[in-house]
Design an enzyme around this catalytic site. Structure first.
Site, PDB file in Angstrom:
ATOM      1  N   SER A   1     -15.557  22.973 -18.027  1.00 37.40           N
ATOM      2  CA  SER A   1     -16.779  23.733 -17.718  1.00 37.40           C
ATOM      3  C   SER A   1     -16.712  25.182 -18.219  1.00 37.40           C
ATOM      4  CB  SER A   1     -17.029  23.718 -16.204  1.00 37.40           C
ATOM      5  OG  SER A   1     -15.972  24.381 -15.532  1.00 37.40           O
TER       6      SER A   1
ATOM      7  N   LYS B   1     -15.218  29.797 -12.377  1.00 38.49           N
ATOM      8  CA  LYS B   1     -16.557  30.069 -12.906  1.00 38.49           C
ATOM      9  C   LYS B   1     -16.685  31.572 -13.206  1.00 38.49           C
ATOM     10  CE  LYS B   1     -17.836  25.769 -12.128  1.00 38.49           C
ATOM     11  NZ  LYS B   1     -18.084  24.795 -13.217  1.00 38.49           N
TER      12      LYS B   1
END
Length: 329
Positions: free
Chosen positions: A183, A234
């Site tokens: 990701s 993230k």
């Protein structure tokens, strides 16, 4: 007729004027005067006899001379008196024995040392009494006193200290993490497409200040996020109180478009698309809006909403593995 005196002898003849006066009246025979020293007040000196050598002790003097010497010694000052020589202990029953020399000094009696015998060795079969047996050191004391045991003890202490230091550093200072998924590509690689990146996470900085926009953070999975991974990585997009809007594949924060050079170019010119029907979020206080850099393959706040600030572990500040990618992410 009286003979004239010798002028040279006037100063050296005693009573010349007196005898001359007597010879004027008395025509008796003349006797020459006796010569005297030049100094009339100095009496003639006699030759002193040589001093006699001092006897070794009062015992060698005659009975009548010993008291005189003792009196002369008592009249002397203390620092000039002769020191008494060691002699036999005075007493009425004291007599010279074989252990005394001629001067009265005591000689050591070594007869008892000559008569002593070496101790006899006990036979091997003889049993010692129970109280005479020495207690043998236990195996624990022998192990404690040995050199190898000391080295092992030092090694164990060093290992324990190292483990405690590592635990403290990992839990409160800095800790390593690996990237579980793809990701965050291309910034951080993971998910099995090659060697996964290893990063170091700073756990202290966010205790001093709040997270900043654009920081890469490691956080624990919130309960509302339905993902298998328990720890996620993230990037922060919106801070508490910000309004995040997705429009035409682009991100706007408080009405301003973000310039995101870190987004994966493989996702196209409009990579950021909503994952649900919602395209606008107001970030609550103490929460943060996060998304992955690989926008076309990332489950993030677009699906599950902002994350609580209490879930943030720290700031990912260094990529340490592989060495070819070493540096700040």
């Amino acid at each position: 007729m009286t003979p004239s005196p010798n002028p040279a002898s006037r100063t050296g003849v005693r009573g010349w004027s007196r005898r001359r006066a007597a010879s004027d009246d008395d025509e008796g025979p003349f006797f020459p005067p006796e010569p005297v020293p030049a100094a009339l007040d100095e009496a003639p000196r006699r030759d002193r006899p040589a001093p006699r050598p001092r006897p070794a002790s009062s015992d060698d003097l005659p009975a009548q001379a010993a008291p005189a010497q003792q009196r002369s010694q008592q009249q002397r000052p203390q620092h000039q008196r002769p020191r008494p020589r060691p002699g036999p202990v005075p007493g009425p029953d004291r007599q010279q024995t074989d252990t005394d020399d001629d001067a009265g000094h005591r000689r050591p009696d070594i007869s008892r040392y000559l008569a002593a015998e070496e101790p006899k060795q006990k036979p091997a079969h003889a049993k010692e009494p129970a109280h005479a047996k020495e207690k043998k050191p236990s195996w624990l004391s022998r192990l404690r006193d040995s050199r190898g045991a000391r080295r092992v003890t030092k090694l164990v202490i060093t290992l324990v200290v190292a483990v405690l230091a590592a635990l403290v550093l990992r839990n409160y200072v800095v800790a390593p993490y690996y990237i579980p998924s793809a990701s965050m590509e291309p910034t951080l690689k993971g998910g099995g497409g090659g060697p996964d990146d290893r990063i170091l996470v700073d756990k202290i900085s966010y205790r001093i200040h709040d997270p900043h926009e654009g920081d890469i953070v490691v956080f624990n999975r919130p309960d509302t996020w339905k993902i298998d991974d328990k720890t996620l990585v993230k990037r922060i997009i919106g801070l508490p109180g910000d309004i995040v809007t997705l429009r035409n594949g682009l991100v706007y924060v408080n009405g301003l478009r973000l310039t995101e050079d870190y987004v994966n170019k493989a996702c196209g010119p409009t990579p950021t698309k909503p994952l649900t029907k919602t395209s606008k979020w107001t970030v609550p206080m103490d929460d943060y809006f996060v998304m992955g850099d690989n926008r076309c393959n990332s489950d993030d706040s677009r699906m599950f909403g902002p994350i609580p600030g209490s879930k943030i572990v720290g700031h990912a500040f260094l990529r340490v593995w592989p060495l070819s990618r070493f540096g700040t992410p």
